[in-house]
Enzyme design. Sequence first.
Site, PDB file in Angstrom:
ATOM      1  N   LYS A  47       0.513  -1.298   0.002  1.00 56.21           N
ATOM      2  CA  LYS A  47      -0.376   0.091  -0.018  1.00 56.21           C
ATOM      3  C   LYS A  47       0.381   1.643  -0.420  1.00 56.21           C
ATOM      4  O   LYS A  47       0.576   2.137  -0.452  1.00 56.21           O
ATOM      5  CB  LYS A  47      -1.180   0.070   1.435  1.00 56.21           C
ATOM      6  CG  LYS A  47      -2.141  -0.759   0.933  1.00 56.21           C
ATOM      7  CD  LYS A  47      -3.178  -0.630   2.148  1.00 56.21           C
ATOM      8  CE  LYS A  47      -4.389  -1.978   1.678  1.00 56.21           C
ATOM      9  NZ  LYS A  47      -5.282  -1.793   3.040  1.00 56.21           N
ATOM     10  N   LYS A  52      -4.217  -9.997  -6.248  1.00 59.73           N
ATOM     11  CA  LYS A  52      -5.290 -10.134  -5.022  1.00 59.73           C
ATOM     12  C   LYS A  52      -6.702  -9.216  -5.087  1.00 59.73           C
ATOM     13  O   LYS A  52      -6.700  -7.802  -6.466  1.00 59.73           O
ATOM     14  CB  LYS A  52      -5.419 -10.695  -3.716  1.00 59.73           C
ATOM     15  CG  LYS A  52      -5.156  -8.805  -3.238  1.00 59.73           C
ATOM     16  CD  LYS A  52      -5.237  -8.286  -1.771  1.00 59.73           C
ATOM     17  CE  LYS A  52      -4.997  -7.830  -1.289  1.00 59.73           C
ATOM     18  NZ  LYS A  52      -5.305  -6.974   0.335  1.00 59.73           N
ATOM     19  N   LYS A  57      -9.919  -3.431  -4.026  1.00 59.86           N
ATOM     20  CA  LYS A  57     -10.461  -1.559  -4.370  1.00 59.86           C
ATOM     21  C   LYS A  57      -9.429  -0.963  -5.191  1.00 59.86           C
ATOM     22  O   LYS A  57      -9.414  -0.387  -5.659  1.00 59.86           O
ATOM     23  CB  LYS A  57     -10.959  -1.633  -2.932  1.00 59.86           C
ATOM     24  CG  LYS A  57     -11.672   0.202  -3.406  1.00 59.86           C
ATOM     25  CD  LYS A  57     -12.708  -0.140  -4.336  1.00 59.86           C
ATOM     26  CE  LYS A  57     -13.507   1.146  -4.548  1.00 59.86           C
ATOM     27  NZ  LYS A  57     -13.105   2.251  -5.199  1.00 59.86           N
TER      28      LYS A  57
HETATM   29  P1  TYM Z   1      -9.867  -5.768   5.092  1.00 58.21           P
HETATM   30  O1  TYM Z   1     -10.795  -4.408   5.795  1.00 58.21           O
HETATM   31  O2  TYM Z   1      -8.928  -4.657   4.118  1.00 58.21           O
HETATM   32  O3  TYM Z   1     -10.672  -6.688   4.829  1.00 58.21           O
HETATM   33  C1  TYM Z   1     -11.323  -6.991   4.991  1.00 58.21           C
HETATM   34  C2  TYM Z   1     -11.520  -8.875   5.240  1.00 58.21           C
HETATM   35  O4  TYM Z   1     -11.870  -9.232   3.641  1.00 58.21           O
HETATM   36  C3  TYM Z   1     -10.366 -10.019   3.557  1.00 58.21           C
HETATM   37  N1  TYM Z   1     -10.193  -9.799   2.403  1.00 58.21           N
HETATM   38  C4  TYM Z   1     -10.098 -10.916   1.405  1.00 58.21           C
HETATM   39  N2  TYM Z   1     -10.021 -12.132   1.334  1.00 58.21           N
HETATM   40  C5  TYM Z   1      -9.548 -13.333   0.088  1.00 58.21           C
HETATM   41  N3  TYM Z   1      -9.719 -12.695  -0.976  1.00 58.21           N
HETATM   42  C6  TYM Z   1      -9.548 -11.393  -0.857  1.00 58.21           C
HETATM   43  N4  TYM Z   1      -8.971 -11.194  -2.089  1.00 58.21           N
HETATM   44  C7  TYM Z   1      -9.254 -10.730  -0.148  1.00 58.21           C
HETATM   45  N5  TYM Z   1      -9.444  -9.286   0.191  1.00 58.21           N
HETATM   46  C8  TYM Z   1      -9.532  -8.966   1.392  1.00 58.21           C
HETATM   47  C9  TYM Z   1      -9.552  -9.589   4.721  1.00 58.21           C
HETATM   48  O5  TYM Z   1      -8.376 -11.222   4.613  1.00 58.21           O
HETATM   49  C10 TYM Z   1      -9.765  -9.748   6.034  1.00 58.21           C
HETATM   50  O6  TYM Z   1     -10.363 -10.377   6.992  1.00 58.21           O
HETATM   51  N6  TYM Z   1      -7.062  -5.257   9.022  1.00 58.21           N
HETATM   52  C11 TYM Z   1      -7.509  -5.646   8.399  1.00 58.21           C
HETATM   53  C12 TYM Z   1      -8.978  -5.700   9.294  1.00 58.21           C
HETATM   54  C13 TYM Z   1      -8.736  -5.574  10.844  1.00 58.21           C
HETATM   55  C14 TYM Z   1      -9.089  -6.608  11.183  1.00 58.21           C
HETATM   56  C15 TYM Z   1      -8.739  -6.707  12.998  1.00 58.21           C
HETATM   57  C16 TYM Z   1      -9.841  -8.266  11.043  1.00 58.21           C
HETATM   58  C17 TYM Z   1      -8.478  -4.740  11.982  1.00 58.21           C
HETATM   59  N7  TYM Z   1      -8.305  -5.457  12.669  1.00 58.21           N
HETATM   60  C18 TYM Z   1      -8.895  -7.309  13.303  1.00 58.21           C
HETATM   61  C19 TYM Z   1      -9.271  -9.120  11.884  1.00 58.21           C
HETATM   62  C20 TYM Z   1      -9.182  -9.059  12.989  1.00 58.21           C
HETATM   63  C21 TYM Z   1      -7.992  -5.174   7.078  1.00 58.21           C
HETATM   64  O7  TYM Z   1      -7.803  -4.180   6.444  1.00 58.21           O
HETATM   65  O8  TYM Z   1      -8.822  -6.268   6.536  1.00 58.21           O
END
Ligand code: TYM
Length: 341
Positions: free
Chosen positions: A119, A207, A210
């Site tokens: 990022k 992957k 967005k």
């Molecule tokens: P975030 O908001 O980017 O994504 C949310 C969840 O979606 C999953 N994900 C995917 N899984 C499979 N294929 C993809 N292409 C794909 N894109 C996104 C992410 O792995 C995630 O599970 N840091 C985290 C949010 C967060 C969090 C936490 C998660 C903050 N604190 C504590 C678990 C526990 C994030 O930015 O996910």
Amino acid sequence: MSKPVILTGLRANNQLHLGNYLGALLPIVKLQKQYAGQYQINLFVPDLHSFTTPIDHSKLYEQSLNNIRLFIAAGLDIKDQDTYIYRQSFVPAHSELTVILNSFTYMGELSRMTQFKEKGSGQSSVSVGLFDYPVLMAADILLYGAKYVPVGADQTQHVELARDIAIRFNNKFGDIFVLPEAEKQQIEFAHSTNRLRIKDLQDPSKKMSKSAGSDKGIIFLGDDPEVARKKILSATTDSFGEIAYDHETRPGISNLMDILSALSGTPLADVQQKYQGLSQYGEFKKDVADAVVNFLKDFNNKLQAVDDQLCLDKISQSEKEVNQLANQTLAKAQKAVGLRQ
Ligand code: TYM
């Protein structure tokens, strides 16, 4: 005795897509059903986390609430007494614990995080928030002693970091934090073979995200089903002329098989068996497109049916309760580092 905790969060700063749904939303809904009565489920919107990269702030508040509607449309049982649904910034202990954990986390560790590198690359300036967010994520997890954290493959490294920070803290101060399980146990718990990584339909080496340059490779949960159908039908595949599952050599077809398997609830092995060796890529894509279209129609009907008042009541009740839970862990950490007696 309190129940072991399963926890996950989804940021609110963009439209959620099929990767988010299959990587995190669907797994936690399944786990809630499977382990009803045995585990506490924490589902939250990491709203503080949602502007580590620039966003339209005028939409953040509403988007956070909308994310919670998505959990419910995905099938989460909102009436379950063991399930908490909340927003991160409504529980100040998340921020407080982050500041404490910052002093037990190293610059080198955070610099090695793949998400940060991806990022941050090509940006003229990168915020400290983006750099530090894995520590906030560790606080999100450790405050509730979460053992299981269903996330997509891109977040595995952060869950492992949370475990490393907890081990380091406990080694210094005693048993303060419950450790999240190691990766192998996390996978076994979810009854899967690996964490899911849904790929971009146009460029399956990346992957689904967005931040991709174009929307053509992304199925948004709010997409018009017929627009989504076209995206699947024009997905990049390969020119081998024979369908086979192999992410190395045939990432496009393999990605579509992953999607079909997850959406239809059919084991991947069965999907592979059904299509392996066939030359009709068009037929296969049509089946995937139908599955996506049916899913989107159904999901959007469920989204329309979400009872907003029920949802708001649940959030405000959960936020009261989780503040108490989080403050108990925070107090232990504050005491450990000498801030309290
Ligand atoms: P975030 O908001 O980017 O994504 C949310 C969840 O979606 C999953 N994900 C995917 N899984 C499979 N294929 C993809 N292409 C794909 N894109 C996104 C992410 O792995 C995630 O599970 N840091 C985290 C949010 C967060 C969090 C936490 C998660 C903050 N604190 C504590 C678990 C526990 C994030 O930015 O996910």
